[in-house]
Design an enzyme around this catalytic site. Structure first.
Site, mmCIF file in Angstrom:
data_model
loop_
_atom_site.group_PDB
_atom_site.id
_atom_site.type_symbol
_atom_site.label_atom_id
_atom_site.label_comp_id
_atom_site.label_asym_id
_atom_site.label_seq_id
_atom_site.Cartn_x
_atom_site.Cartn_y
_atom_site.Cartn_z
ATOM 1 N N LEU B 230 0.804 -1.221 0.000
ATOM 2 C CA LEU B 230 0.000 0.000 0.000
ATOM 3 C C LEU B 230 0.844 1.281 0.000
ATOM 4 C CD1 LEU B 230 -2.887 1.238 0.338
ATOM 5 C CD2 LEU B 230 -2.412 1.226 2.788
ATOM 6 N N ASP B 231 0.550 2.176 -0.918
ATOM 7 C CA ASP B 231 1.172 3.503 -0.970
ATOM 8 C C ASP B 231 2.681 3.472 -1.093
ATOM 9 O OD1 ASP B 231 -1.243 4.723 -0.902
ATOM 10 O OD2 ASP B 231 -1.104 5.453 1.148
#
Lengths: 287, 287, 287, 287
Positions: B230-231
């Site tokens: 994520l991210d």
């Protein structure tokens, strides 16, 4: 106060503060050249900065006039008010640095060419490598080796070396030692530091290597007031420089040096021109 | 290949790659309008992008020509080489969003006025609030509510809705749901996301409140390729906007919206123009 | 050519140029670390720059190897091709300045701290005021007063002073004398100049006063190659700094100094790293 | 005045202005949330902006209260003072455009998503091409062809179409007709225009071609208040975007569109939030 002065006030907000301040200034024969005012609504705190000039040539030139003005302002303001009256003079700065010359060099150069609203009275370093650069500008260099010295003793020597010059500001220009909370509280709001900054964040000696691995497109720098909590003091100035995939860790580091020296110089100028208030963990900068 | 085409190659570096590639192009009667080449020295990986034109009018216009060129290039390159031959055409995009209209609106507008090198064929949202904006541009809006639906089922519906349009690119324009690793791997290198970025880093719903409390002077945004982590996917583009002490959390959020939409649009354009390679966790962007 | 070298080619565009160049490099046992190529389609001109390394330790270290490579490349290229083979070494620079220290100081400082890919071998000025700053860095200062000297004589003296150092580059760091076309043509593509730039344009001694009167919000700087036509040479680098209504002409001038020194330093680095081609009144900069 | 209001004053500078203004505000039960003050020393002119809130809930909500406050302020200020009391409400805007959709689209989009502190009540164009875009946002489109119509008649029709909506602001969003001095004086300080800007300056239809020929590295935009003198009105906002040698005139034009829409939107927001004063050919922008 004759020629030019700067009046700084910060206090809990309440109705009529500017009216009272300007009443005192007017009564003292002072005209406002420029002023900035800000209320931090969340914290209900008031900030005010004015550049003033005397409207009559006969206004007192003696230093006591500043103190009288300060007291006159304090008398009409809340008890918690901090009132300062200063002059736009080139106050003394001490710069602390370790090995990297870019930030120190920028400050020495700005001072030498008259583009710094202050004057560097000493450079203090835990290494000797920056002596040659400092000597070029005729500034005293104090070498305080830290190896084999216990931290308290080193900080005591550092404080003594700083205090010998009674500086208005202590600039950490890539000074690579962590300062104790006890040391920092000796110079409240008067130490400024610079560090590189990345999106996302990387830390430590390998920061540029990590930034390269992650392929960042911006290299940043943050100048902040030093508080007891490391690298978390109130931010004064920030900026970034673009990089791309072709930038090696070395070129990223060069971009970092370029932006660090700019941001630190900007923060030092803002502090020396009394444009920065610190309150509640953040700054108010009247630029 | 007749008019214009784009040739993309990435593979482990070795001597003579450009010589071999240009030999094939020349033999195929193709002239190079512009080309970029980069070797990631640390990873010993080679990247090449060229915009080519046919030098003779009689060059084959049929789609098979591209595939023949691709095979001819692959034949002279290392077995691990990834070779792509594309056309600068306006390929289909699916945009996923949740409630915030600024990024979606920017993309819809750029498409409507002919400033996007692609075309938005559908907007998919887990909320209904963006339907009105999407309808303004005559783009199909697919509402896939997530509440009361289990994640696997929701992602299956999302994948079906995306796949119905066979998009070249899936743009997460403030899509506020975390996508599973399994979902992401369905679209390798083809999902792009935008998020705000701060120096220092703040996360979560209260990010602008934290940024305000910390007194940051820059608000940033980062567009990245979505990977399972994520991210943390490879960064395509980043930018910042200045803010000062007077910026409320609301104004900081507005600055954030302004920079997010710009950076996302830039990343989408770069991807649609086949200017982005992803390798080893970072991007090579031939801008 | 042993360790690292830079190969630069520009010539009228035709099919197969890169293929021929890379063929020669490969035949010479050279591997390409990075390369950039650009075709100016409007002018049908080709530009190529590569950083190369020898793939075998035994490659010749003698200076003749570079010339042999240059000739081998020229042999496969159009007759009009300009081929250069250089080494990333710190070549000599002469800086010319008049009274303002900011640009000169930045260059001297970058050189002193090892952040300039060249070395300043002399500073030449038509005034004496910059001698002190130059002396700080141990660089020879040549004072060539222009008053009471006719222009031809002064330029002859200037050329003699420059030529005594055989510099790779002549940097006009706020050198306030107009150079004749005859003088400029002695150093084709080897003189770089900096000047402030405004939107809209203002010129002359009162430029900052005019910019203030007009209320500009940006102060810019432009670095360009000097050609016979004053201030109209090919642009290498440009940048701007924000200002606002509160900026006095003096603060605008300070902002101007800050951006001028940055932009000039950037241009000088690009030139010293052989990243700039000049053709048809514009530059191609492989950054 | 109950909830929130904005107080704006500008007048020849004299001692005690802020004291008098704040006295009136205090007497009216108004507290200052934020204020900005600036003295243009060269012109001896004073500018003041405050955001105020009523300190007691019972304060009058009727519109007459604003006018009473205005008069009370005027009574203590120099006769030449301009005093305005406004509310932060979404006032009507008329946008004039010709053929290019980027600036108009940005404003329509910001309005549609609630990010514009005003509302577009009509779009007026001398061409029909922007009708479709305007219709998407449900905004009335007025087509006033100019061909075959004499200028006075066209401007009379334009004024009538504008006045029918009584806008607070007229935005020229790439409106390509020159307006007469007579027309402009109908809307003093209330027309804002955007144009591209270059260093050096280029003008006319071929501006991007010229910028390309000259090899500029920055493309800028300037938003200004329209005065009788074409393109020379007081500047509100400026910005630039980087370009390089590889940017074709078409890509430069796209960069120009991107920066133009940003700068125009910024200027429109500043004007709608009553943050811009115009005096003596320049602006004071309290941002």
């Amino acid at each position: 106060m004759t020629a030019h002065g700067i009046v700084l006030v910060d206090c809990p907000d309440e109705v009529g503060l500017i009216h009272r301040i300007t009443g005192v200034l007017r009564g003292d024969g002072l005209s406002i050249d420029s002023s900035d005012q800000f209320v931090d609504v969340a914290r209900q705190h008031f900030f005010f900065r004015a550049e003033v000039v005397a409207t009559q040539p006969g206004a007192a030139a003696d230093p006591l006039a500043d103190e009288r003005l300060r007291q006159a302002l304090a008398a009409v303001l809340p008890a918690a008010a901090v009132v300062r009256v200063t002059r736009p003079e080139r106050r003394p700065i001490v710069v602390c640095a370790t090995r990297e010359p870019h930030c120190l060099g920028e400050l020495l150069l700005l001072d030498a060419v008259g583009d710094l609203p202050g004057r560097i009275v000493a450079v203090i370093s835990n290494h000797g490598v920056l002596r040659e650069l400092t000597d070029r500008f005729g500034v005293p260099f104090v070498h305080l080796p830290a190896e084999g010295v216990d931290r308290d003793a080193h900080e005591a020597a550092l404080a003594a070396a700083i205090d010998a010059h009674a500086p208005a500001l202590v600039v950490l220009a890539r000074y690579m030692r962590v300062l104790s909370a006890g040391f920092v509280t000796r110079y409240p709001g008067r130490i400024v530091n610079i560090h590189h900054s990345f999106l996302p964040a990387f830390a430590g000696a390998q920061a540029y290597r990590q930034a390269y691995e992650r392929g960042v497109k911006l290299i940043g720098a943050t100048a902040h007031v030093v508080t007891a909590e490391l690298d978390a003091g109130p931010i004064i100035a920030q900026d970034v420089i673009d990089v791309d995939h072709a930038a090696t860790p070395e070129r990223m580091a060069r971009a970092g040096r370029d932006v660090e020296k700019l941001v630190l110089a900007r923060a030092v100028r803002l502090l020396l021109e009394d444009r920065v208030f610190v309150h509640g963990g953040r700054t108010v900068v009247f630029d």
